[in-house]
Every structure is written in C-alpha cells, then in structure tokens.
Design a protein around this motif. Structure first.
Motif, PDB file in Angstrom:
ATOM      1  N   UNK A 121       0.832  -1.200   0.000  1.00 32.74           N
ATOM      2  CA  UNK A 121       0.000   0.000   0.000  1.00 32.74           C
ATOM      3  C   UNK A 121       0.868   1.252   0.000  1.00 32.74           C
ATOM      4  N   UNK A 122       1.914   1.249   0.799  1.00 33.34           N
ATOM      5  CA  UNK A 122       2.810   2.411   0.846  1.00 33.34           C
ATOM      6  C   UNK A 122       3.518   2.593  -0.491  1.00 33.34           C
ATOM      7  N   UNK A 123       4.016   1.498  -1.070  1.00 31.31           N
ATOM      8  CA  UNK A 123       4.682   1.595  -2.368  1.00 31.31           C
ATOM      9  C   UNK A 123       3.729   2.045  -3.464  1.00 31.31           C
ATOM     10  N   UNK A 124       2.480   1.658  -3.359  1.00 28.59           N
ATOM     11  CA  UNK A 124       1.513   1.976  -4.406  1.00 28.59           C
ATOM     12  C   UNK A 124       1.001   3.402  -4.322  1.00 28.59           C
ATOM     13  N   UNK A 125       0.782   3.905  -3.109  1.00 25.93           N
ATOM     14  CA  UNK A 125       0.101   5.196  -2.975  1.00 25.93           C
ATOM     15  C   UNK A 125       0.950   6.326  -2.399  1.00 25.93           C
ATOM     16  N   UNK A 126       2.050   6.010  -1.748  1.00 20.38           N
ATOM     17  CA  UNK A 126       2.888   7.072  -1.179  1.00 20.38           C
ATOM     18  C   UNK A 126       3.966   7.461  -2.189  1.00 20.38           C
ATOM     19  N   UNK A 127       3.515   8.032  -3.296  1.00 21.20           N
ATOM     20  CA  UNK A 127       4.392   8.389  -4.398  1.00 21.20           C
ATOM     21  C   UNK A 127       3.760   9.530  -5.176  1.00 21.20           C
ATOM     22  N   UNK A 128       4.528  10.160  -6.031  1.00 24.46           N
ATOM     23  CA  UNK A 128       4.034  11.336  -6.742  1.00 24.46           C
ATOM     24  C   UNK A 128       3.185  10.982  -7.952  1.00 24.46           C
ATOM     25  N   UNK A 129       3.484   9.847  -8.586  1.00 20.49           N
ATOM     26  CA  UNK A 129       2.745   9.420  -9.776  1.00 20.49           C
ATOM     27  C   UNK A 129       2.465   7.928  -9.687  1.00 20.49           C
TER      28      UNK A 129
END
Length: 358
Positions: A76-84
C-alpha cells in the motif's frame, strides 16, 4: 457476456474481500494494534480512500506488522505514497488492451489518492478512452454510450470485459475464458433458479483488487439474467463461500428484483447480507467479522452501509430477548441464523405493507 451499457454495480463485492480481514486477524506475529490498523486501512480502500488507508497504517510502528499485514502495508505504501502512479498493466501483449487498462489504472490511482476529485478524474478517463477508441466513440459524451463500444472493441481483441461502476469508482475487468452452469437455490423465503457464468484467465480484476494490492477484489456480479463469478475465488464449488456468499447472495438479488419494490443498491445488499447470515454455517463468524470491519454511514459505499444496517438490525432483534450490548460472534449459531431470517422476513412484510398502503 455482461451488458456494459449501464451503470453496473457488481453485487458480490465482499465475497473475495472476506479473505483479507480474516488473514489479518488469524496471524500470530502482528500485534493486535497492527491487525486493527491493517483492517482499518483495508476498509478505507474498499470505500475508495487510499489516503485514509495510508493514515490508518501510519498509526502503528512498522515493527509491529508481520506476515500478511506487513506485506499489505509495504504494498500500500509503495503503491500510494508516491508522486505518480506506477505502471501495473502486466504482460499484456495486445497494445489496445494494454492502453485501456493503463488508462483505468491511472484513473483508479488518482481517484483513490484524492477522493474528493473523483468526478474530475472520471471525466478525464472518459476523454482518454474516447481518444483511444477513435472515430467510433467520437460523438459519445457519457460512459453509458462509450462503454458498449469499448466492450465490443475489447472482445475483438480477445477479451471479455466488465465496465460500469462499482461504487464509488468506475470499473474495468478483463478476462479470456468463461463457462455456464445452472442452479436452483433455496433462500429463506423460497427458491430461485440462477444461471452462473464462471470467469477465468483474468488480466484485470477491477479497482478493488488494484487498490488493495490483490488482497481483495470483486467476487461476482449480476446482470438481468445471470450471475458472473470469478472462478479463481471459488476453488470449492461445494463450499459455503460459493453456495452462500455467491449463489444465495445473488439469488436474493434476483428474487428481490422480481418484486414490485424499487430498491436502492444498499437495500439490495442489506437483504442479501441477511440471507447470507440466515444460511451460513461454517463461514458465519467470518461473515460477521468482514461485515463489522467494513461499515460506513456513506450511501456511496452501499456494501459498507448495508453491513452496518444489517448488523444493527440483527442486534436489535436479539436485544428484545435480553438486555445490554449484543456481541454477535458469541451468539449461538442457531439463534443468529434465526434472527437474520426473521429480520429479512420482517423487512419483506414491511415493504409489502408499504406498497399495499399506496
């Protein structure tokens, strides 16, 4: 093949989603706080809010997560805690199908990150799909007009598909294979004949699987004539997950649609969930746990809203026989099933009486 020319609500959203809360609860390695945080995060995803899902996970230190909960947290963090958004279209050889799925995944990511802007992201998706479809969709102004064109094009490229809306987001599912079976289903208030299409060889299982990192996903849906079920989610066609949470749940929808009532999506789900609890044996506590972990007062999340109403109604019925708070998981199975059945029948009588009064 499902009819995409309507706003379609897959009516069995929680069938496969039962697995994730149960997996969090069953683990011995994660702390109780981590299990609760993972469950809250998962529930937030199902209600279309990836930002709330991240916040829930952040309430507990990383070291407290283990096993499935840790894997879920990391994804979840890798998928949504990002700019794009990350490109997750997989190994799709067909350029057209790959481009369509990429457009939906981009929309899902943005809509989950910023739920208050869903409508704007949906409008952007519509424009992107019009461009990908070219002249055949040039005059379309709404999804209802575009989706039949999209479905026909995908079929030419070798894919069955589902479009429409699984509230609160636009949907896209893609698969290669399906087979048909017929059943007569015994329900609390009678029986219903149902046709089931078992779907397999998926490329996309929809936004709920995308948003939950594969721990959840749509288990099935109905159109006017048949049930569509994801075969990978039902390895045992004699088990209660299939017989109760799919066949009986969807059979109740068919039975209710034959009546003169006009039911909202949450009302259809409310009655189907009561049917599940009235018939379930081995999965009874799993159902209770799943319903309890995905509750909402938001009508745009009809499953979560129905979960809350169903649990409250059964508790209220049982409370007439005792005093104090009711812990449904501690209620004897026979009493729980009877309360669910009586609640469903009382709801039927109330609706029939309202129709007669007018």
């Amino acid at each position: 093949m499902p009819n995409p020319n309507r706003s379609l609500l897959p009516l069995c959203l929680l069938v496969l989603l039962l697995a994730a809360p149960a997996a969090f609860a069953a683990e011995g390695e994660s702390t109780p706080a981590a299990k609760q945080a993972a469950g809250a995060s998962f529930s937030a995803v199902l209600q279309g809010d990836g930002t709330a899902a991240l916040r829930a996970l952040a309430t507990v230190p990383t070291a407290q997560y283990a096993g499935t909960a840790a894997t879920y947290r990391r994804c979840i963090i890798e998928r949504f805690e990002r700019a794009t958004p990350a490109a997750l279209v997989g190994e799709i050889a067909d350029p057209f199908a790959r481009a369509i799925l990429a457009a939906y995944q981009d929309y899902w990511w943005h809509a989950l990150i910023a739920p208050t802007r869903r409508d704007a992201f949906s409008a952007a998706l519509l424009q992107k799909l019009r461009k990908l479809l070219g002249t055949s969709a040039a005059s379309t102004k709404e999804f209802e007009a575009l989706e039949p064109i999209l479905a026909a094009q995908l079929r030419k490229h070798g894919y069955y598909s589902l479009q429409g809306e699984t509230p609160p987001l636009r949907e896209l599912m893609l698969w290669h294979k399906q087979e048909t079976r017929d059943y007569d289903i015994v329900l609390p208030e009678g029986s219903e004949h149902v046709t089931v299409n078992l779907l397999d060889d998926f490329v996309s299982k929809g936004w709920s699987e995308y948003g939950s990192c594969g721990l959840g996903g749509t288990g099935g849906w109905t159109d006017e004539k048949a049930i569509f079920a994801l075969a990978p989610g039902y390895p045992d066609l004699q088990g209660e997950d299939y017989r109760v949470s799919l066949l009986a749940h969807e059979g109740q929808h068919f039975a209710d649609k034959h009546r003169t009532w006009k039911l909202e999506s949450w009302e259809l789900e409310y009655r189907a969930k009561l049917t599940e609890l009235a018939l379930a044996d081995q999965i009874s506590h799993k159902l209770l746990q799943a319903f309890a972990q995905n509750q909402s007062d938001d009508l745009s999340s009809p499953h979560a809203y129905a979960n809350k109403r169903a649990l409250a109604a059964i508790s209220q019925r049982l409370r007439t026989q005792t005093t104090g708070d009711i812990e449904l998981e501690k209620v004897p199975l026979g009493e729980l099933r009877q309360a669910a059945r009586e609640t469903l029948i009382a709801d039927t009588h109330q609706r029939d009486a309202a129709i007669s009064a007018h």
